[in-house]
Design a protein around this motif. Structure first.
Motif, PDB file in Angstrom:
ATOM      1  N   ALA A 182      -1.420  24.948   1.603  1.00 48.57           N
ATOM      2  CA  ALA A 182      -2.474  23.733   1.845  1.00 48.57           C
ATOM      3  C   ALA A 182      -1.637  22.729   1.608  1.00 48.57           C
ATOM      4  O   ALA A 182      -0.786  22.629   0.651  1.00 48.57           O
ATOM      5  CB  ALA A 182      -3.677  24.003   1.066  1.00 48.57           C
ATOM      6  N   VAL A 183      -2.004  21.701   2.268  1.00 50.71           N
ATOM      7  CA  VAL A 183      -1.372  20.149   2.164  1.00 50.71           C
ATOM      8  C   VAL A 183      -2.660  19.180   1.700  1.00 50.71           C
ATOM      9  O   VAL A 183      -3.620  19.271   2.343  1.00 50.71           O
ATOM     10  CB  VAL A 183      -0.632  19.810   3.298  1.00 50.71           C
ATOM     11  CG1 VAL A 183      -0.111  18.312   2.994  1.00 50.71           C
ATOM     12  CG2 VAL A 183       0.028  20.748   3.910  1.00 50.71           C
ATOM     13  N   HIS A 184      -2.505  18.500   0.420  1.00 46.23           N
ATOM     14  CA  HIS A 184      -3.661  17.278   0.289  1.00 46.23           C
ATOM     15  C   HIS A 184      -2.956  16.070   0.116  1.00 46.23           C
ATOM     16  O   HIS A 184      -1.679  15.846  -0.176  1.00 46.23           O
ATOM     17  CB  HIS A 184      -4.175  17.774  -1.185  1.00 46.23           C
ATOM     18  CG  HIS A 184      -5.340  17.025  -1.230  1.00 46.23           C
ATOM     19  ND1 HIS A 184      -5.452  15.676  -1.662  1.00 46.23           N
ATOM     20  CD2 HIS A 184      -6.577  17.459  -1.131  1.00 46.23           C
ATOM     21  CE1 HIS A 184      -6.767  15.472  -1.840  1.00 46.23           C
ATOM     22  NE2 HIS A 184      -7.482  16.246  -1.402  1.00 46.23           N
ATOM     23  N   ARG A 185      -3.601  15.202   0.741  1.00 45.39           N
ATOM     24  CA  ARG A 185      -3.139  13.602   0.911  1.00 45.39           C
ATOM     25  C   ARG A 185      -3.439  13.028  -0.595  1.00 45.39           C
ATOM     26  O   ARG A 185      -4.219  13.349  -1.314  1.00 45.39           O
ATOM     27  CB  ARG A 185      -4.073  13.151   1.694  1.00 45.39           C
ATOM     28  CG  ARG A 185      -3.579  11.447   2.099  1.00 45.39           C
ATOM     29  CD  ARG A 185      -4.687  10.723   2.843  1.00 45.39           C
ATOM     30  NE  ARG A 185      -4.880  11.031   4.271  1.00 45.39           N
ATOM     31  CZ  ARG A 185      -4.084  11.025   5.023  1.00 45.39           C
ATOM     32  NH1 ARG A 185      -2.879   9.833   4.895  1.00 45.39           N
ATOM     33  NH2 ARG A 185      -4.053  11.457   6.182  1.00 45.39           N
ATOM     34  N   LEU A 186      -2.285  12.347  -0.657  1.00 44.22           N
ATOM     35  CA  LEU A 186      -2.181  11.256  -1.937  1.00 44.22           C
ATOM     36  C   LEU A 186      -2.155  10.129  -1.492  1.00 44.22           C
ATOM     37  O   LEU A 186      -1.553   9.740  -0.490  1.00 44.22           O
ATOM     38  CB  LEU A 186      -0.909  11.669  -2.920  1.00 44.22           C
ATOM     39  CG  LEU A 186      -0.651  12.732  -3.666  1.00 44.22           C
ATOM     40  CD1 LEU A 186       0.776  13.242  -4.171  1.00 44.22           C
ATOM     41  CD2 LEU A 186      -1.890  13.106  -4.437  1.00 44.22           C
ATOM     42  N   GLU A 187      -2.870   9.282  -2.171  1.00 40.61           N
ATOM     43  CA  GLU A 187      -3.080   7.902  -1.920  1.00 40.61           C
ATOM     44  C   GLU A 187      -1.823   6.993  -2.166  1.00 40.61           C
ATOM     45  O   GLU A 187      -1.406   6.205  -1.284  1.00 40.61           O
ATOM     46  CB  GLU A 187      -4.014   6.863  -2.638  1.00 40.61           C
ATOM     47  CG  GLU A 187      -5.525   7.701  -2.259  1.00 40.61           C
ATOM     48  CD  GLU A 187      -6.699   6.948  -2.873  1.00 40.61           C
ATOM     49  OE1 GLU A 187      -6.195   6.308  -3.893  1.00 40.61           O
ATOM     50  OE2 GLU A 187      -8.043   6.909  -2.560  1.00 40.61           O
ATOM     51  N   GLU A 188      -1.075   7.731  -3.054  1.00 41.34           N
ATOM     52  CA  GLU A 188       0.364   6.920  -3.465  1.00 41.34           C
ATOM     53  C   GLU A 188       1.432   7.465  -2.660  1.00 41.34           C
ATOM     54  O   GLU A 188       1.186   8.629  -2.062  1.00 41.34           O
ATOM     55  CB  GLU A 188       0.649   6.724  -4.728  1.00 41.34           C
ATOM     56  CG  GLU A 188       0.909   8.078  -5.253  1.00 41.34           C
ATOM     57  CD  GLU A 188      -0.169   8.738  -5.856  1.00 41.34           C
ATOM     58  OE1 GLU A 188      -0.507   9.575  -6.816  1.00 41.34           O
ATOM     59  OE2 GLU A 188      -1.385   8.256  -5.400  1.00 41.34           O
ATOM     60  N   ASP A 189       2.411   6.909  -2.310  1.00 42.47           N
ATOM     61  CA  ASP A 189       3.870   7.476  -1.705  1.00 42.47           C
ATOM     62  C   ASP A 189       4.334   8.274  -2.636  1.00 42.47           C
ATOM     63  O   ASP A 189       5.412   7.850  -3.291  1.00 42.47           O
ATOM     64  CB  ASP A 189       4.736   6.137  -1.168  1.00 42.47           C
ATOM     65  CG  ASP A 189       5.785   7.019  -0.275  1.00 42.47           C
ATOM     66  OD1 ASP A 189       5.636   8.043   0.067  1.00 42.47           O
ATOM     67  OD2 ASP A 189       6.742   6.220  -0.106  1.00 42.47           O
ATOM     68  N   ALA A 190       3.980   9.693  -2.624  1.00 44.56           N
ATOM     69  CA  ALA A 190       4.576  10.673  -3.718  1.00 44.56           C
ATOM     70  C   ALA A 190       4.670  11.868  -3.065  1.00 44.56           C
ATOM     71  O   ALA A 190       3.961  12.156  -2.145  1.00 44.56           O
ATOM     72  CB  ALA A 190       3.789  10.492  -4.997  1.00 44.56           C
ATOM     73  N   THR A 191       5.544  12.695  -3.529  1.00 50.18           N
ATOM     74  CA  THR A 191       5.555  14.289  -3.196  1.00 50.18           C
ATOM     75  C   THR A 191       5.574  15.095  -4.267  1.00 50.18           C
ATOM     76  O   THR A 191       6.343  14.974  -5.271  1.00 50.18           O
ATOM     77  CB  THR A 191       6.852  14.400  -2.493  1.00 50.18           C
ATOM     78  OG1 THR A 191       7.136  13.525  -1.494  1.00 50.18           O
ATOM     79  CG2 THR A 191       7.025  15.871  -2.042  1.00 50.18           C
TER      80      THR A 191
END
Length: 314
Positions: free
Chosen positions: A203-212
């Protein structure tokens, strides 16, 4: 056409290998298949491969890579050629670079998630006393603790460019998209992909900041009662539960989340499996505000935290 068979293993780093082994082996019931210097290779009771998790002593809690097994040796070569054609940073690793695994390829996604694709993998070499007499099993239940983890189930990653990561799984790996979660304004926040009949393999979830980030690894349990036994064991040992026990709306499975105290690696115990998808014409299920917010969408139960662990530096 190149195809993936399943999620295979995840390689982690931990600042305290012995304490992490106390958590994963002694409390959570994982089995140590092999120990090689500062790396331990573990599997669940019914995992068929040499290992589904490795723990290596390092400076901090981190994930090195996520491994997928291909359906055949030719697929590994085809994926290498395809990613090289796309201009991705892809490279071969030699047989023996990781215990139990033959030649493989490694590459990074646009967001920096590191993946391995392989085919050749040894089976667990299980001591005669611990081996189950039932051929399709590996370890005998007599050598299990009350948590009783059965097999690796899925994993979950987070990043600031989730659309690109989702496209990788769908377009290059040919995974199905079983479910998504959208906010009220129509922005997609979560994608649940599968290459097997499971609700999701990754699964993939969105982060508001530019991070991995890497969010969690999940192991399957047969029964809901196993979750309560796990919660009981964690409480007895003063290990704080990160979420649950509860029931997901998405995937429709029961869950419990906990972090390894030494490394911060988040473990999900996943009882269900919720549902199995054998349909060739499955229509992606779209969830929205009817089950909560971008960060909390459960049928019931406390929500886990969104923080994850980084990838190792290369």
């Amino acid at each position: 056409m190149a195809e993936l068979a399943k999620l295979g293993h995840i390689a982690f780093e931990t600042p305290d290998l012995e304490e992490s082994l106390w958590f994963f082996r002694d409390l959570m019931g994982m089995k140590v298949v092999e120990r090689d210097d500062d790396t331990a290779y573990l599997c669940a009771l019914r995992d068929y491969e040499h290992h589904t998790m490795s723990l290596t002593e390092g400076e901090r809690g981190a994930v090195d890579h996520i491994g997928f097994r291909a359906k055949n040796p030719e697929s590994v070569e085809e994926y290498y050629d395809r990613f090289e054609e796309l201009g991705r940073d892809v490279w071969w690793t030699e047989d023996g670079h990781e215990a139990g695994i033959g030649d493989s390829i490694m590459f990074e996604s646009e967001s920096g998630h590191r993946f391995e694709i392989y085919y050749e993998m040894e089976k667990p070499d299980i001591d005669g006393e611990q081996r189950s007499n039932i051929p399709m099993r590996r370890y005998s239940p007599e050598y299990a603790n009350r948590v009783y983890p059965q097999r690796i189930d899925h994993t979950h990653v987070q990043d600031g460019n989730p659309e690109a990561t989702s496209r990788l799984f769908e377009e290059e790996f040919g995974m199905g998209l079983n479910e998504v979660f959208k906010s009220e304004d129509g922005t997609t926040w979560g994608w649940w992909h599968a290459t097997t009949p499971l609700p999701h393999d990754i699964a993939v979830h969105r982060l508001e900041e530019d991070a991995t980030e890497f969010h969690h690894i999940a192991y399957h349990l047969d029964h809901l009662q196993d979750l309560w036994d796990a919660a009981d064991i964690l409480s007895e040992n003063n290990v704080e539960i990160d979420g649950g026990p509860g029931k997901h709306a998405i995937t429709n499975a029961n869950y419990l989340y906990v972090n390894d105290p030494a490394s911060g690696i988040r473990l999900e115990l996943f009882a269900g499996p919720g549902y199995l998808n054998f349909e060739p014409d499955w229509e992606t299920v779209v969830w929205q505000e009817d089950i909560g917010s971008e960060s909390d969408h459960q049928w019931f139960g406390t929500q886990y935290s969104l923080g994850g662990i980084p990838y190792t530096d290369r």
